[in-house]
Scaffold this active site. Sequence first.
Site, PDB file in Angstrom:
ATOM      1  N   ASP A  28      26.758  38.358  34.051  1.00  0.00           N
ATOM      2  CA  ASP A  28      27.653  39.386  33.491  1.00  0.00           C
ATOM      3  C   ASP A  28      26.883  40.672  33.195  1.00  0.00           C
ATOM      4  O   ASP A  28      25.692  40.636  32.874  1.00  0.00           O
ATOM      5  CB  ASP A  28      28.295  38.836  32.203  1.00  0.00           C
ATOM      6  CG  ASP A  28      29.524  39.638  31.806  1.00  0.00           C
ATOM      7  OD1 ASP A  28      30.083  40.359  32.662  1.00  0.00           O
ATOM      8  OD2 ASP A  28      29.930  39.543  30.623  1.00  0.00           O
ATOM      9  N   GLY A  29      27.590  41.790  33.291  1.00  0.00           N
ATOM     10  CA  GLY A  29      27.000  43.073  32.911  1.00  0.00           C
ATOM     11  C   GLY A  29      26.821  44.045  34.067  1.00  0.00           C
ATOM     12  O   GLY A  29      26.248  45.131  33.872  1.00  0.00           O
ATOM     13  N   ASN A  30      27.316  43.686  35.244  1.00  0.00           N
ATOM     14  CA  ASN A  30      27.156  44.592  36.404  1.00  0.00           C
ATOM     15  C   ASN A  30      27.842  45.936  36.161  1.00  0.00           C
ATOM     16  O   ASN A  30      27.284  46.994  36.484  1.00  0.00           O
ATOM     17  CB  ASN A  30      27.787  43.967  37.662  1.00  0.00           C
ATOM     18  CG  ASN A  30      27.059  42.724  38.124  1.00  0.00           C
ATOM     19  OD1 ASN A  30      25.993  42.408  37.621  1.00  0.00           O
ATOM     20  ND2 ASN A  30      27.645  42.011  39.066  1.00  0.00           N
ATOM     21  N   ARG A  32      28.656  47.445  33.307  1.00  0.00           N
ATOM     22  CA  ARG A  32      27.976  48.256  32.289  1.00  0.00           C
ATOM     23  C   ARG A  32      26.660  48.822  32.812  1.00  0.00           C
ATOM     24  O   ARG A  32      26.267  49.929  32.488  1.00  0.00           O
ATOM     25  CB  ARG A  32      27.756  47.414  31.020  1.00  0.00           C
ATOM     26  CG  ARG A  32      29.007  47.343  30.147  1.00  0.00           C
ATOM     27  CD  ARG A  32      28.917  46.231  29.149  1.00  0.00           C
ATOM     28  NE  ARG A  32      29.115  44.919  29.778  1.00  0.00           N
ATOM     29  CZ  ARG A  32      28.796  43.771  29.228  1.00  0.00           C
ATOM     30  NH1 ARG A  32      28.221  43.741  28.046  1.00  0.00           N
ATOM     31  NH2 ARG A  32      29.043  42.632  29.857  1.00  0.00           N
ATOM     32  N   ARG A  41      31.313  51.095  39.421  1.00  0.00           N
ATOM     33  CA  ARG A  41      31.041  49.684  39.097  1.00  0.00           C
ATOM     34  C   ARG A  41      30.475  48.901  40.279  1.00  0.00           C
ATOM     35  O   ARG A  41      29.637  48.019  40.107  1.00  0.00           O
ATOM     36  CB  ARG A  41      32.320  49.005  38.590  1.00  0.00           C
ATOM     37  CG  ARG A  41      32.805  49.522  37.252  1.00  0.00           C
ATOM     38  CD  ARG A  41      34.122  48.848  36.867  1.00  0.00           C
ATOM     39  NE  ARG A  41      33.951  47.401  36.761  1.00  0.00           N
ATOM     40  CZ  ARG A  41      33.519  46.771  35.659  1.00  0.00           C
ATOM     41  NH1 ARG A  41      33.233  47.454  34.565  1.00  0.00           N
ATOM     42  NH2 ARG A  41      33.378  45.463  35.646  1.00  0.00           N
ATOM     43  N   ASN A  76      39.463  37.219  37.341  1.00  0.00           N
ATOM     44  CA  ASN A  76      38.969  38.510  37.841  1.00  0.00           C
ATOM     45  C   ASN A  76      39.919  39.213  38.822  1.00  0.00           C
ATOM     46  O   ASN A  76      39.759  40.404  39.100  1.00  0.00           O
ATOM     47  CB  ASN A  76      37.578  38.360  38.486  1.00  0.00           C
ATOM     48  CG  ASN A  76      36.458  38.137  37.482  1.00  0.00           C
ATOM     49  OD1 ASN A  76      35.476  37.440  37.752  1.00  0.00           O
ATOM     50  ND2 ASN A  76      36.570  38.727  36.284  1.00  0.00           N
ATOM     51  N   TRP A  77      40.938  38.489  39.315  1.00  0.00           N
ATOM     52  CA  TRP A  77      41.950  39.145  40.173  1.00  0.00           C
ATOM     53  C   TRP A  77      42.689  40.235  39.405  1.00  0.00           C
ATOM     54  O   TRP A  77      43.315  41.104  40.013  1.00  0.00           O
ATOM     55  CB  TRP A  77      42.970  38.131  40.685  1.00  0.00           C
ATOM     56  CG  TRP A  77      42.389  37.086  41.581  1.00  0.00           C
ATOM     57  CD1 TRP A  77      42.143  35.787  41.248  1.00  0.00           C
ATOM     58  CD2 TRP A  77      41.997  37.223  42.960  1.00  0.00           C
ATOM     59  NE1 TRP A  77      41.612  35.106  42.327  1.00  0.00           N
ATOM     60  CE2 TRP A  77      41.519  35.965  43.387  1.00  0.00           C
ATOM     61  CE3 TRP A  77      41.989  38.284  43.872  1.00  0.00           C
ATOM     62  CZ2 TRP A  77      41.045  35.741  44.675  1.00  0.00           C
ATOM     63  CZ3 TRP A  77      41.523  38.047  45.164  1.00  0.00           C
ATOM     64  CH2 TRP A  77      41.055  36.793  45.557  1.00  0.00           C
ATOM     65  N   ARG A  79      41.463  42.579  37.771  1.00  0.00           N
ATOM     66  CA  ARG A  79      40.731  43.854  37.766  1.00  0.00           C
ATOM     67  C   ARG A  79      41.425  44.861  38.686  1.00  0.00           C
ATOM     68  O   ARG A  79      42.269  44.486  39.503  1.00  0.00           O
ATOM     69  CB  ARG A  79      39.290  43.606  38.226  1.00  0.00           C
ATOM     70  CG  ARG A  79      38.542  42.776  37.200  1.00  0.00           C
ATOM     71  CD  ARG A  79      37.081  42.777  37.450  1.00  0.00           C
ATOM     72  NE  ARG A  79      36.424  42.096  36.344  1.00  0.00           N
ATOM     73  CZ  ARG A  79      35.144  42.165  36.091  1.00  0.00           C
ATOM     74  NH1 ARG A  79      34.352  42.872  36.865  1.00  0.00           N
ATOM     75  NH2 ARG A  79      34.624  41.520  35.067  1.00  0.00           N
ATOM     76  N   ARG A 196      23.975  33.072  30.069  1.00  0.00           N
ATOM     77  CA  ARG A 196      24.928  34.175  30.242  1.00  0.00           C
ATOM     78  C   ARG A 196      24.212  35.472  29.905  1.00  0.00           C
ATOM     79  O   ARG A 196      23.687  35.644  28.802  1.00  0.00           O
ATOM     80  CB  ARG A 196      26.162  34.032  29.343  1.00  0.00           C
ATOM     81  CG  ARG A 196      27.135  35.200  29.600  1.00  0.00           C
ATOM     82  CD  ARG A 196      28.470  35.086  28.919  1.00  0.00           C
ATOM     83  NE  ARG A 196      29.349  36.156  29.395  1.00  0.00           N
ATOM     84  CZ  ARG A 196      30.642  36.055  29.584  1.00  0.00           C
ATOM     85  NH1 ARG A 196      31.247  34.911  29.334  1.00  0.00           N
ATOM     86  NH2 ARG A 196      31.351  37.079  30.017  1.00  0.00           N
TER      87      ARG A 196
HETATM   88  C1  IPE Z   1      32.880  36.124  33.844  1.00  0.00           C
HETATM   89  O1  IPE Z   1      32.619  37.473  33.558  1.00  0.00           O
HETATM   90  C2  IPE Z   1      33.082  35.928  35.304  1.00  0.00           C
HETATM   91  C3  IPE Z   1      31.944  36.200  36.162  1.00  0.00           C
HETATM   92  C4  IPE Z   1      30.736  36.559  35.811  1.00  0.00           C
HETATM   93  C5  IPE Z   1      32.205  36.021  37.559  1.00  0.00           C
HETATM   94  P1  IPE Z   1      33.751  38.432  33.018  1.00  0.00           P
HETATM   95  O2  IPE Z   1      33.117  39.724  32.764  1.00  0.00           O
HETATM   96  O3  IPE Z   1      34.930  38.442  33.921  1.00  0.00           O
HETATM   97  O4  IPE Z   1      34.155  37.709  31.649  1.00  0.00           O
HETATM   98  P2  IPE Z   1      35.077  38.198  30.456  1.00  0.00           P
HETATM   99  O5  IPE Z   1      36.435  38.430  31.020  1.00  0.00           O
HETATM  100  O6  IPE Z   1      34.481  39.443  29.904  1.00  0.00           O
HETATM  101  O7  IPE Z   1      35.046  37.080  29.472  1.00  0.00           O
HETATM  102  C1  IPE Z   2      30.078  40.398  36.222  1.00  0.00           C
HETATM  103  O1  IPE Z   2      29.875  41.689  35.793  1.00  0.00           O
HETATM  104  C2  IPE Z   2      30.487  40.323  37.665  1.00  0.00           C
HETATM  105  C3  IPE Z   2      31.867  39.899  37.879  1.00  0.00           C
HETATM  106  C4  IPE Z   2      32.704  39.505  36.969  1.00  0.00           C
HETATM  107  C5  IPE Z   2      32.328  39.902  39.267  1.00  0.00           C
HETATM  108  P1  IPE Z   2      31.046  42.556  35.206  1.00  0.00           P
HETATM  109  O2  IPE Z   2      31.739  43.268  36.324  1.00  0.00           O
HETATM  110  O3  IPE Z   2      31.962  41.721  34.382  1.00  0.00           O
HETATM  111  O4  IPE Z   2      30.280  43.591  34.309  1.00  0.00           O
HETATM  112  P2  IPE Z   2      30.723  44.145  32.897  1.00  0.00           P
HETATM  113  O5  IPE Z   2      30.971  42.989  31.992  1.00  0.00           O
HETATM  114  O6  IPE Z   2      31.965  44.948  33.117  1.00  0.00           O
HETATM  115  O7  IPE Z   2      29.574  44.988  32.469  1.00  0.00           O
HETATM  116 MG    MG Z   3      31.934  41.243  32.408  1.00  0.00          MG
END
Ligand code: IPE
Ligand code: IPE
Ligand code: MG
Length: 254
Positions: A28-30, A32, A41, A76-77, A79, A196
């Site tokens: 997580d965090g890509n 940001r 993003r 994630n769909w 988004r 995580r």
């Molecule tokens: C969880 O990350 C899913 C993946 C890393 C693929 P999210 O960024 O979607 O999680 P939430 O929605 O903030 O909990």
């Molecule tokens: C995780 O990074 C990757 C996926 C869920 C595909 P995010 O895209 O959730 O990054 P943040 O949480 O918005 O920084």
């Molecule tokens: Mg995230």
Amino acid sequence: MSPAENIKTPCQKKPEHSTPRHIAVIMDGNGRWAKSRGQPRIMGHRKGAEAVRRIIRLCGDEGIEHLTLFAFSSENWQRPPREVKLLMELFISVLEKDIDALVENGVRLRIIGDLDRFGKRINSLIKKAEMRTACNDCMQLTIAANYGGRWDITQACRHLADKSSRGEIDPKNIDEELISSYLVSDGIPDPDLFIRTGGEKRISNFLIWQLAYCELYFTDILWPDFSKENFSDALQWFAGRERRFGKTSEQVSA
Ligand code: IPE
Ligand code: IPE
Ligand code: MG
């Protein structure tokens, strides 16, 4: 197509006793990471793909048997459609370009999740990649794509109910082991270490059944920045845990 086209390289290292057999990661965090640089993003997701290659190498070096990465959740769909489209394109590009390296390094690939939603092109690339790496035995890399823990348990219940209504399973024989065998992670041991990145302290519908007794490690580091040192820190933290599985500390040390 032959499933085992590769000449296998010897595996790097036997795992130490205090090394996890299976590591599961919410990367997580890509978003940001990109935002903090004033970038779109998708640049964070692309940089995240480099961190994926890095952790696969690091796990190989440590003799980790199983690495499971959460790449795309069933949630994630929701988004923005453009981000989803670009993520699918990135997934396709990884499936097209990164499989040779897995073959060379003895990594077996498995994709888990509700794959029907992906359509023909991605499904055929998945099948091809899984077949090409099927005989590799240095490490198993499992990618969770369109995966949700509740979906996983639901599909297992549906299959079990179906078999039971056809008289193939006696409900009295449904136990934890049988349920586990109907989850999409069948054959993969439960994770020992969960990592995580990105600072959130939640499971986000990842392997909710399989994580029941996992050690949970959370770090503020954003996924694209997750380095060799960060990985070592997580392993060191894990090595210091006492896994009691309900017993007392005295029982465990005896
Ligand atoms: C969880 O990350 C899913 C993946 C890393 C693929 P999210 O960024 O979607 O999680 P939430 O929605 O903030 O909990
Ligand atoms: C995780 O990074 C990757 C996926 C869920 C595909 P995010 O895209 O959730 O990054 P943040 O949480 O918005 O920084
Ligand atoms: Mg995230």
